[in-house]
Each structure stands twice: as structure tokens, then as C-alpha cells.
Design a protein around this motif. Structure first.
Motif, short mmCIF file in Angstrom:
data_model
loop_
_atom_site.label_atom_id
_atom_site.label_comp_id
_atom_site.label_asym_id
_atom_site.label_seq_id
_atom_site.Cartn_x
_atom_site.Cartn_y
_atom_site.Cartn_z
N LEU A 192 0.71 -1.16 -0.06
CA LEU A 192 0.00 0.06 -0.11
C LEU A 192 0.83 1.26 -0.01
N SER A 246 0.68 4.19 -2.92
CA SER A 246 0.43 5.33 -2.65
C SER A 246 1.54 6.20 -3.08
N THR A 247 2.92 5.74 -2.89
CA THR A 247 3.75 6.62 -3.30
C THR A 247 3.68 6.91 -4.98
N LEU A 266 -6.22 3.17 -0.27
CA LEU A 266 -5.49 3.73 -1.52
C LEU A 266 -6.30 5.09 -2.19
N THR A 319 -5.62 8.15 -0.44
CA THR A 319 -4.24 8.86 -1.01
C THR A 319 -4.77 9.32 -2.49
#
Length: 558
Positions: free
Chosen positions: A31, A35-36, A171, A174
Motif C-alpha cells: 500500500l 500510494s507513493t 488507496l 491517497t
């Protein structure tokens, strides 16, 4: 094994295993990586696709998509991953938000299904669509608004689980932040592009003249704004518009087109005095010559309270719509352009005033000094002529006639200079001089034109158009058939009758040429209640006289 209370009805919870903590830690790492990958980019198109790809990787889905919700509640865009282009083309149009996809939009909550076909809300699949069974749909929120929904199908390990749903919800949170950042970045780029356009247009208009100011605006906008077609529509008569300036594909065909203003985007912009837009051209174009265009924004251009025209900027049929930021900046552009137009007009007025003063001074000098000197020289020559023999006296009388003709020419120039310029209107004398200049290279000496009477103030626009057309046709005929060396043109008005006389020293006009080549000018004269006569000059050549009453013309033009 007892059922987990958090599981959906009919779903057993996963049994705990010895490697459960390690598996959970691994999924959290997944995750974080997902997200990055989503937040590290600012381009909105890239961000949207990465959200889909990250969701698919996170839960092992074979297919994924992100549907962007429109203002009307359906799907305005659908970014899909997993279906190849050939299959997508075979399927046809993208989903619009019906069935289970529409249920996620309506419920604004996650929906997880073990078998899509078992759900009563399922609308089935179109032809050529791949088979899909398990389903997970999660809203993606940007602030308090649902921006779109993330759809995932066909998990690698069977139906999606509660853990899968929680991961995708995290997710999606984000993703909402990443979308908001990307949208702010797009707004900043939009403002930067419009500000650059405003600055460039304002700079260009410092040196532009009043006649081509709208051309400069359209040209600079076309160069700096992402657009397929840029045009300026100007008012034409009571209820029509004319495409005076066009940049883009098919510009040659569109330039100069006139069309009814009623019901058009340009008319809405003029009426509201604000930038307005549409997302695309309707399926049935309003005019048969109208090209297929995509999103279009119309920006009204005013000088004070006078509407000068509407600048329209159109993108390709599949291009992105104009955003709220676009419209805000378009409105700012219109405000800046209006100020610049006022400055250009003030500059033109000042230049026109200075020119008028110079012309008046030159006219006074010609009248008070040059004409008087020529008149005095003529009188002196007449006195000398009476004292000489017949041959010498005849030679002097010829020169006196030349002086008289020169005085008439100077008086014509004085009248033209005294009339001055009228903004937005080209004088009849200037139009006739332009016609003569167009063919001046056809003879050793340019045509000699003389004017008499208040032509510019009393001749109606309709009669002026006829005079210009008749002169152009006569001069063209002389170039083609007469083989003349000199041409003289006289335009005068007396006793409410305007008269145009064209003389040349060519070979004359044959019978057939007279009937065919001069039929149009004769018809124009008859429609005006006048007439035309063609005669031969004693020394060779042709004399054409065209005349029409101005009283009759004014009635006809009303």
C-alpha cells in the motif's frame, strides 16, 4: 470456525495463519509503494492511470478502471487498464454509468461482489467484452466531493476480501489527495498559459493599427493556447455574424463566412458579455459548412460598450473540456483585451486628429498660395498672348489650358484633404483610386483621375459600390482589349446626378465586345434609373459615360 462479524453475508473469514502478521506487513508495504507511485506525479492523466494500476497490483486484479463522474451524474471519462486496444475498439463506446457501475455512483459507498452476474443491478456486458466475475468498486473523494470511482474485477486469488476492500479504500483516500494536487497543478499551468497569452497580446497591440487588431489577438491566441481552431466572429448587419479571422484547419474555407447569430454560442457570449463554453459540437451541426469541433469557449471583445466581435477557441472533438479555471482566465483575457482595444482606438483617434490637422494645413497652403500663384500666372500669360502672333498665342493658350486643368486637379486634392478621415469607413475617392492603382502597371503612365462635387458626403453606399464595380470593369476591359497608352477617369456630381467618364486612346471597341463586355455596366445604370453611352473618340480610342441620379439611388437603397 466462527464467522467474522465484519464479513459480508455468505462470506467466510480467512482463517488465521502463522504467517498472518508477515502477510499483513507485506500488504501494508504494498500500500505504501502504491500510494507513493500515485502521489509522486502531478500530471493528471498520469495520476489517474497510476491509481488504476496501483489498485490492480495491490489486490491482484486482472482488470481495472477509474470512472470520472460528470456534473450530470454519469461518467464523463473512463480510464481502463487490462483490456487491449483491439478489444476496446471492438466493444465500442465506453461505459456511461449504468448497472453496478451506476450503483457505486448512487450509493457513494464501496460495493464488493463475489459474482457480478448474480447481482440484480447488473446490466450485463456488451458484445466482445471479456468475461468478468468478481467485482470491487470504491468511491474516490476529493475533499467533500466524489470525483470518481475505482473499479476492479477478476482477482487472481478468487473473490475480493474484506482486506482487499480496506486496502483499496485507503488507496482511494491517497488518490483523492493526489488528484487534488494534480488538479491544482493543472489550474496553475492553465493560468500560466493564459497569463502568457494576455501579456503577449498586450505587448503586440502596442504597435498594431486599428484595422488589424482582431487579427493580432486571434493569431497570438492560436500560437499560445492548446486549440484546434481559433476564429473571430464580428457583427455583420442586424442579426448576422461574419468569420473575419480564422486560424487552423480549413481556415480558407471558413474565413469570410456569414451566418445567423440566433442560437449560437457567439451570440450568447455577446449577450452575456462573459466567456461561455460548450463541451462539444452537437451531433447535428447548426450549419452544413461547420467543421466537427470539440470543446469550445467564446470570449466577447468589447471596446467600451461597442461589441467588436467574439473570439472562439475550439479544441479537437476528443480534446479536454474547458475548465472553470479556463473560463475565469478567458474572462480576465476579455477584460484586458477590452482595455487594450480602448488604448488602440485612442491612439488611432489621436493619429487621425494629427493627420487631419496636417491635411488641413496642406489644403490651406495649396488653396491660399499654390492655386493663387497658378491663377496669377495664367492671367499674366493671357495678357502676353494678346501681344504675340497667332502661332505663339496658340502655344501660350495651350499652356494656359494646362494650368487650368492643374488648378482643377489641385482643387480636387484640396477638397479630398479637407474631407478628412472617417473611422471605419473608406471614402469613395480612395476606393476609386485603389481600383486604378490595381491596374496602373498595365500602362506606361498611370490613369489620371479627377473628381468634382461632394462625392464622399452625398453618394449612398449602394451607388458607391456600383461606381467602384463599373470603374473596375471598364479598366479591366481596357487592359484586355484596348491596347491603350493613356487612360483618363473623371467622376463628378452635379444637379443630383453622379457621372463617371472613362476615356482611353486605344483601338476602340468592336460591336461584339461592346455588347458582351459592357452589358453589366449598362444593367447597373438601368437599375439605378440612369444610363450609359459608349462612343468613339475623334483621334482614336473610346469614351464611356455612366450616370445615375442620386435621389433615385437613395430611395432604392432604403
Amino acid at each position: 470456525m466462527a464467522e467474522n462479524e465484519d464479513a459480508l453475508p455468505g462470506e467466510e473469514s480467512a482463517a488465521p495463519t502463522g504467517d498472518g502478521p508477515y502477510r499483513s506487513e507485506g500488504r501494508l508495504n504494498d500500500l505504501l509503494r502504491a500510494s507513493t507511485s500515485v502521489v509522486e506525479r502531478l500530471d493528471l492523466e498520469v495520476v489517474l492511470r497510476r491509481i488504476v494500476e496501483a489498485g490492480m497490483t495491490l489486490v491482484g486484479a486482472r482488470y481495472g478502471a477509474l470512472g470520472v463522474i460528470s456534473r450530470e451524474g454519469g461518467l464523463e471519462r473512463f480510464i481502463h487498464v487490462g483490456i487491449d486496444r483491439t478489444t476496446a475498439d471492438a466493444i465500442g463506446h465506453l461505459p456511461t454509468g449504468r448497472g453496478v457501475l451506476g450503483a457505486v455512483i448512487a450509493d457513494r459507498e464501496p460495493i464488493r461482489l463475489e459474482h457480478l452476474s448474480d447481482d440484480p443491478r447488473s446490466a450485463g456486458f456488451p458484445q466482445h467484452h471479456p468475461s468478468m466475475d468478481s467485482f470491487l468498486g470504491v468511491p474516490v473523494r476529493v475533499g467533500d466531493q466524489v470525483y470518481g470511482n475505482l473499479y476492479l474485477t477478476e482477482g487472481d486469488h478468487g473473490p475480493f476480501t474484506v482486506d482487499d476492500q480496506e486496502l483499496i479504500v485507503a488507496l482511494a483516500a491517497t488518490a483523492g489527495i493526489a488528484i487534488e494536487n494534480a488538479r491544482l497543478y493543472d489550474v496553475a499551468k492553465t493560468r500560466e498559459a493564459w497569463n502568457a497569452t494576455i501579456a503577449d497580446v498586450m505587448s503586440a497591440m502596442l504597435d498594431v493599427s486599428g484595422e488589424n487588431v482582431l487579427d493580432v489577438i486571434a493569431e497570438r491566441v492560436a500560437a499560445l493556447i492548446d486549440a484546434e481552431l481559433v476564429a473571430v466572429a464580428t457583427p455583420h448587419g442586424e442579426d448576422q455574424l461574419e468569420l473575419s479571422t480564422v486560424y487552423g484547419p480549413g481556415a480558407e474555407v471558413l474565413r469570410g463566412r456569414t451566418y445567423p447569430a440566433a442560437g449560437t454560442l457567439t451570440a450568447r457570449a455577446l449577450a452575456s458579455r462573459q466567456a461561455v463554453s460548450i463541451d462539444g459540437q452537437p451531433a447535428a451541426a447548426m450549419f452544413d459548412w461547420q467543421p466537427g469541433l470539440g470543446p469550445t469557449v467564446a470570449i466577447p471583445l468589447f471596446a467600451g460598450d461597442e461589441p467588436l466581435g467574439v473570439l472562439t477557441v475550439s479544441r479537437q472533438s476528443e480534446g479536454p473540456t474547458f475548465t472553470t479555471a479556463d473560463l475565469e482566465m478567458a474572462f480576465a483575457f476579455a477584460a484586458h483585451a477590452s482595455i487594450a482595444l480602448e488604448i488602440v482606438r485612442a491612439r488611432e483617434d489621436r493619429r487621425r486628429l494629427e493627420t487631419t490637422r496636417d491635411r488641413a494645413r496642406i489644403a490651406r497652403d495649396l488653396h491660399d498660395h499654390v492655386i493663387q500663384r497658378l491663377f496669377g500666372a495664367g492671367l499674366a500669360l493671357q495678357g502676353v498672348s494678346s501681344l504675340l502672333d497667332a502661332d505663339s498665342s496658340a502655344a501660350i493658350e495651350t499652356q494656359i489650358d494646362v494650368i487650368d486643368a492643374t488648378i482643377k486637379d489641385i482643387r480636387t486634392i484640396v477638397f479630398a484633404l479637407s474631407t478628412g478621415e472617417r473611422p471605419g469607413v473608406k471614402r469613395l475617392r480612395d476606393r476609386l483610386l485603389d481600383v486604378a492603382a490595381d491596374v496602373a502597371d498595365s500602362w506606361p503612365t498611370p490613369p489620371r483621375l479627377s473628381f468634382a462635387g461632394a462625392l464622399d458626403s452625398l453618394i449612398s453606399p449602394g451607388l458607391a459600390d456600383d461606381l467602384v464595380a463599373v470603374l473596375r470593369e471598364l479598366l479591366t476591359n481596357i487592359v484586355k482589349h484596348a491596347r491603350a497608352d493613356t487612360v483618363e477617369v473623371a467622376v463628378s456630381m452635379a444637379d443630383d446626378v453622379v457621372e463617371l467618364i472613362v476615356e482611353d486612346d486605344g483601338v476602340g471597341v468592336s460591336g461584339s465586345a461592346r455588347r458582351s463586355g459592357l452589358a453589366n455596366i449598362s444593367a447597373r445604370a438601368l437599375l439605378r434609373g440612369g444610363g450609359s453611352e459608349v462612343t468613339s473618340r475623334p483621334g482614336g480610342g473610346t469614351r464611356v459615360r455612366w450616370h445615375a441620379p442620386i435621389d433615385h439611388v437613395q430611395g432604392a437603397d432604403q
